[in-house]
Write a protein that holds these residues in place. Structure first.
Motif, PDB file in Angstrom:
ATOM      1  N   LEU A   1       0.835  -1.205   0.000  1.00  0.00           N
ATOM      2  CA  LEU A   1       0.000   0.000   0.000  1.00  0.00           C
ATOM      3  C   LEU A   1       0.867   1.251   0.000  1.00  0.00           C
ATOM      4  N   ASN A   2       1.906   1.260   0.827  1.00  0.00           N
ATOM      5  CA  ASN A   2       2.806   2.415   0.857  1.00  0.00           C
ATOM      6  C   ASN A   2       3.526   2.603  -0.474  1.00  0.00           C
ATOM      7  N   THR A   3       3.854   1.494  -1.130  1.00  0.00           N
ATOM      8  CA  THR A   3       4.495   1.586  -2.442  1.00  0.00           C
ATOM      9  C   THR A   3       3.570   2.260  -3.445  1.00  0.00           C
ATOM     10  N   LEU A   4       2.309   1.856  -3.455  1.00  0.00           N
ATOM     11  CA  LEU A   4       1.331   2.462  -4.366  1.00  0.00           C
ATOM     12  C   LEU A   4       1.129   3.943  -4.045  1.00  0.00           C
ATOM     13  N   ILE A   5       1.155   4.281  -2.753  1.00  0.00           N
ATOM     14  CA  ILE A   5       0.980   5.682  -2.353  1.00  0.00           C
ATOM     15  C   ILE A   5       2.136   6.535  -2.869  1.00  0.00           C
ATOM     16  N   LEU A   6       3.372   6.061  -2.669  1.00  0.00           N
ATOM     17  CA  LEU A   6       4.524   6.853  -3.106  1.00  0.00           C
ATOM     18  C   LEU A   6       4.598   6.943  -4.626  1.00  0.00           C
ATOM     19  N   LEU A   7       4.299   5.843  -5.317  1.00  0.00           N
ATOM     20  CA  LEU A   7       4.311   5.895  -6.779  1.00  0.00           C
ATOM     21  C   LEU A   7       3.250   6.864  -7.295  1.00  0.00           C
ATOM     22  N   SER A   8       2.087   6.864  -6.649  1.00  0.00           N
ATOM     23  CA  SER A   8       1.025   7.802  -7.040  1.00  0.00           C
ATOM     24  C   SER A   8       1.456   9.243  -6.800  1.00  0.00           C
ATOM     25  N   SER A   9       2.148   9.472  -5.683  1.00  0.00           N
ATOM     26  CA  SER A   9       2.628  10.827  -5.403  1.00  0.00           C
ATOM     27  C   SER A   9       3.671  11.256  -6.432  1.00  0.00           C
ATOM     28  N   GLY A  10       4.487  10.297  -6.898  1.00  0.00           N
ATOM     29  CA  GLY A  10       5.460  10.615  -7.939  1.00  0.00           C
ATOM     30  C   GLY A  10       4.791  11.017  -9.243  1.00  0.00           C
ATOM     31  N   VAL A  11       3.677  10.352  -9.564  1.00  0.00           N
ATOM     32  CA  VAL A  11       2.911  10.718 -10.760  1.00  0.00           C
ATOM     33  C   VAL A  11       2.331  12.121 -10.606  1.00  0.00           C
ATOM     34  N   LEU A  12       1.805  12.416  -9.409  1.00  0.00           N
ATOM     35  CA  LEU A  12       1.188  13.724  -9.179  1.00  0.00           C
ATOM     36  C   LEU A  12       2.205  14.858  -9.280  1.00  0.00           C
ATOM     37  N   ILE A  13       3.401  14.660  -8.707  1.00  0.00           N
ATOM     38  CA  ILE A  13       4.375  15.752  -8.738  1.00  0.00           C
ATOM     39  C   ILE A  13       4.923  15.951 -10.154  1.00  0.00           C
ATOM     40  N   THR A  14       4.943  14.875 -10.957  1.00  0.00           N
ATOM     41  CA  THR A  14       5.307  15.026 -12.369  1.00  0.00           C
ATOM     42  C   THR A  14       4.225  15.799 -13.116  1.00  0.00           C
ATOM     43  N   TRP A  15       2.974  15.532 -12.778  1.00  0.00           N
ATOM     44  CA  TRP A  15       1.844  16.276 -13.346  1.00  0.00           C
ATOM     45  C   TRP A  15       1.947  17.752 -12.965  1.00  0.00           C
ATOM     46  N   THR A  16       2.371  18.005 -11.724  1.00  0.00           N
ATOM     47  CA  THR A  16       2.560  19.391 -11.282  1.00  0.00           C
ATOM     48  C   THR A  16       3.576  20.107 -12.165  1.00  0.00           C
ATOM     49  N   HIS A  17       4.695  19.441 -12.428  1.00  0.00           N
ATOM     50  CA  HIS A  17       5.736  20.050 -13.261  1.00  0.00           C
ATOM     51  C   HIS A  17       5.200  20.349 -14.660  1.00  0.00           C
ATOM     52  N   PHE A  18       4.464  19.401 -15.212  1.00  0.00           N
ATOM     53  CA  PHE A  18       3.873  19.604 -16.536  1.00  0.00           C
ATOM     54  C   PHE A  18       2.914  20.798 -16.520  1.00  0.00           C
ATOM     55  N   SER A  19       2.132  20.927 -15.452  1.00  0.00           N
ATOM     56  CA  SER A  19       1.172  22.031 -15.350  1.00  0.00           C
ATOM     57  C   SER A  19       1.889  23.371 -15.214  1.00  0.00           C
ATOM     58  N   ILE A  20       2.996  23.399 -14.465  1.00  0.00           N
ATOM     59  CA  ILE A  20       3.758  24.641 -14.319  1.00  0.00           C
ATOM     60  C   ILE A  20       4.303  25.090 -15.668  1.00  0.00           C
ATOM     61  N   LEU A  21       4.851  24.146 -16.421  1.00  0.00           N
ATOM     62  CA  LEU A  21       5.417  24.489 -17.729  1.00  0.00           C
ATOM     63  C   LEU A  21       4.353  25.015 -18.685  1.00  0.00           C
ATOM     64  N   ASN A  22       3.096  24.629 -18.452  1.00  0.00           N
ATOM     65  CA  ASN A  22       1.995  25.099 -19.290  1.00  0.00           C
ATOM     66  C   ASN A  22       1.217  26.246 -18.642  1.00  0.00           C
ATOM     67  N   ASN A  23       1.786  26.816 -17.555  1.00  0.00           N
ATOM     68  CA  ASN A  23       1.163  27.940 -16.846  1.00  0.00           C
ATOM     69  C   ASN A  23      -0.261  27.631 -16.391  1.00  0.00           C
ATOM     70  N   ASP A  24      -0.495  26.385 -16.015  1.00  0.00           N
ATOM     71  CA  ASP A  24      -1.807  25.973 -15.502  1.00  0.00           C
ATOM     72  C   ASP A  24      -1.756  26.034 -13.977  1.00  0.00           C
ATOM     73  N   TRP A  25      -2.106  27.190 -13.431  1.00  0.00           N
ATOM     74  CA  TRP A  25      -1.952  27.418 -11.996  1.00  0.00           C
ATOM     75  C   TRP A  25      -2.831  26.487 -11.178  1.00  0.00           C
ATOM     76  N   PHE A  26      -4.081  26.275 -11.593  1.00  0.00           N
ATOM     77  CA  PHE A  26      -5.028  25.488 -10.806  1.00  0.00           C
ATOM     78  C   PHE A  26      -4.530  24.057 -10.618  1.00  0.00           C
ATOM     79  N   TYR A  27      -4.205  23.376 -11.713  1.00  0.00           N
ATOM     80  CA  TYR A  27      -3.762  21.989 -11.600  1.00  0.00           C
ATOM     81  C   TYR A  27      -2.386  21.883 -10.941  1.00  0.00           C
ATOM     82  N   SER A  28      -1.579  22.918 -11.068  1.00  0.00           N
ATOM     83  CA  SER A  28      -0.288  22.919 -10.378  1.00  0.00           C
ATOM     84  C   SER A  28      -0.489  22.856  -8.870  1.00  0.00           C
TER      85      SER A  28
END
Length: 255
Positions: A126-153
């Motif tokens: 369960l902890n492995t799935l949680i950390l992997l999911s958090s890694g996906v989210l923070i990558t999504w954050t980076h993508f949103s920042i590069l696209n100036n998408d403040w809300f999803y960032s």
């Protein structure tokens, strides 16, 4: 006002205070937490937050961080993460020494006799799935920042922080449910040292993410200038990878 491509550091007591607090914290940890380890850990966090505030002021108000300064910051962060990799390599080296050359005093088997290891496909998975999911989210954050998408960032970075805190809570519950302790032979020692220090690094990663989230909410970050978030993301991916090795070798292989 910036007058040079180099960033000349001003006099500060934060490095000295941080070094002293960390040193005394580890000494108190060695002494079985009998001299205020929790209070010293709080001092470390407070010093880190104030240090972060000063660095933010240098960047946002004093405009002292040139392009070359940012390059040096990134180089320093890479070297810091490299040193952290070597830190965990020492734990795995110790673990493999235990596993591949089992002492007869431990019963000649691994885990040692009398140790009921944790099922890797329960809380650890369960902890492995949680950390992997958090890694996906923070990558999504980076993508949103590069696209100036403040809300999803903001939303995805906040989600990363929540998952990190949730991971720590579950890890703490796992420690409470464990049938062995730090003193339960070499297995207990290396298990709690490796996973415990990883948990501390997750806590530090949460602090870095909190700082990045604050700068994001206060609109001090954009697609062209977000290196402080990049440092947080690099560090978070580092703790993700370390956990995968912990899960595979200490939890799964040692089951």
């Amino acid at each position: 006002m910036m007058i040079s491509v180099f960033h000349v550091l001003s006099l500060s007591l934060w490095p000295l205070m941080m070094s002293g607090a960390v040193l005394i914290s580890f000494i108190s940890l060695y002494l079985s937490m009998k001299v205020g380890f929790n209070m010293l850990l709080l001092v470390v966090i407070l010093v880190m937050l104030n240090w972060f505030k000063d660095v933010s002021r240098e960047s946002d108000l004093m405009m002292e961080h040139s392009f070359l300064s940012v390059v040096f910051f990134k180089t320093g962060m890479i070297l810091f993460i490299t040193s952290e990799v070597m830190f965990f390599v020492s734990f795995f080296w110790c673990y493999f020494d235990f596993v591949l050359a089992v002492d007869f005093e431990l019963g000649g088997v691994w885990p040692p006799k009398g140790i009921q290891s944790i099922n890797p496909f329960s809380i650890p998975l369960l902890n492995t799935l949680i950390l992997l999911s958090s890694g996906v989210l923070i990558t999504w954050t980076h993508f949103s920042i590069l696209n100036n998408d403040w809300f999803y960032s903001v939303v995805t970075l906040f989600g990363t922080l929540v998952l990190g805190i949730y991971f720590l809570c579950i890890q703490f519950q796992e420690y409470m449910d464990a049938t062995y302790t730090f003193m339960s032979s070499g297995y207990g020692s290396i298990f709690f040292l490796a996973t415990g220090f990883h948990g501390f690094h997750v806590l530090l990663g949460c602090a870095l993410i909190s700082g990045s989230l604050y700068r994001m909410v206060t609109l001090k970050m954009d697609a062209l200038s977000h290196y402080n978030f990049e440092f947080s993301a690099w560090y978070w991916h580092f703790v993700d990878v370390v956990w995968l090795f912990l899960f595979i070798f200490i939890y799964w292989w040692g089951y």
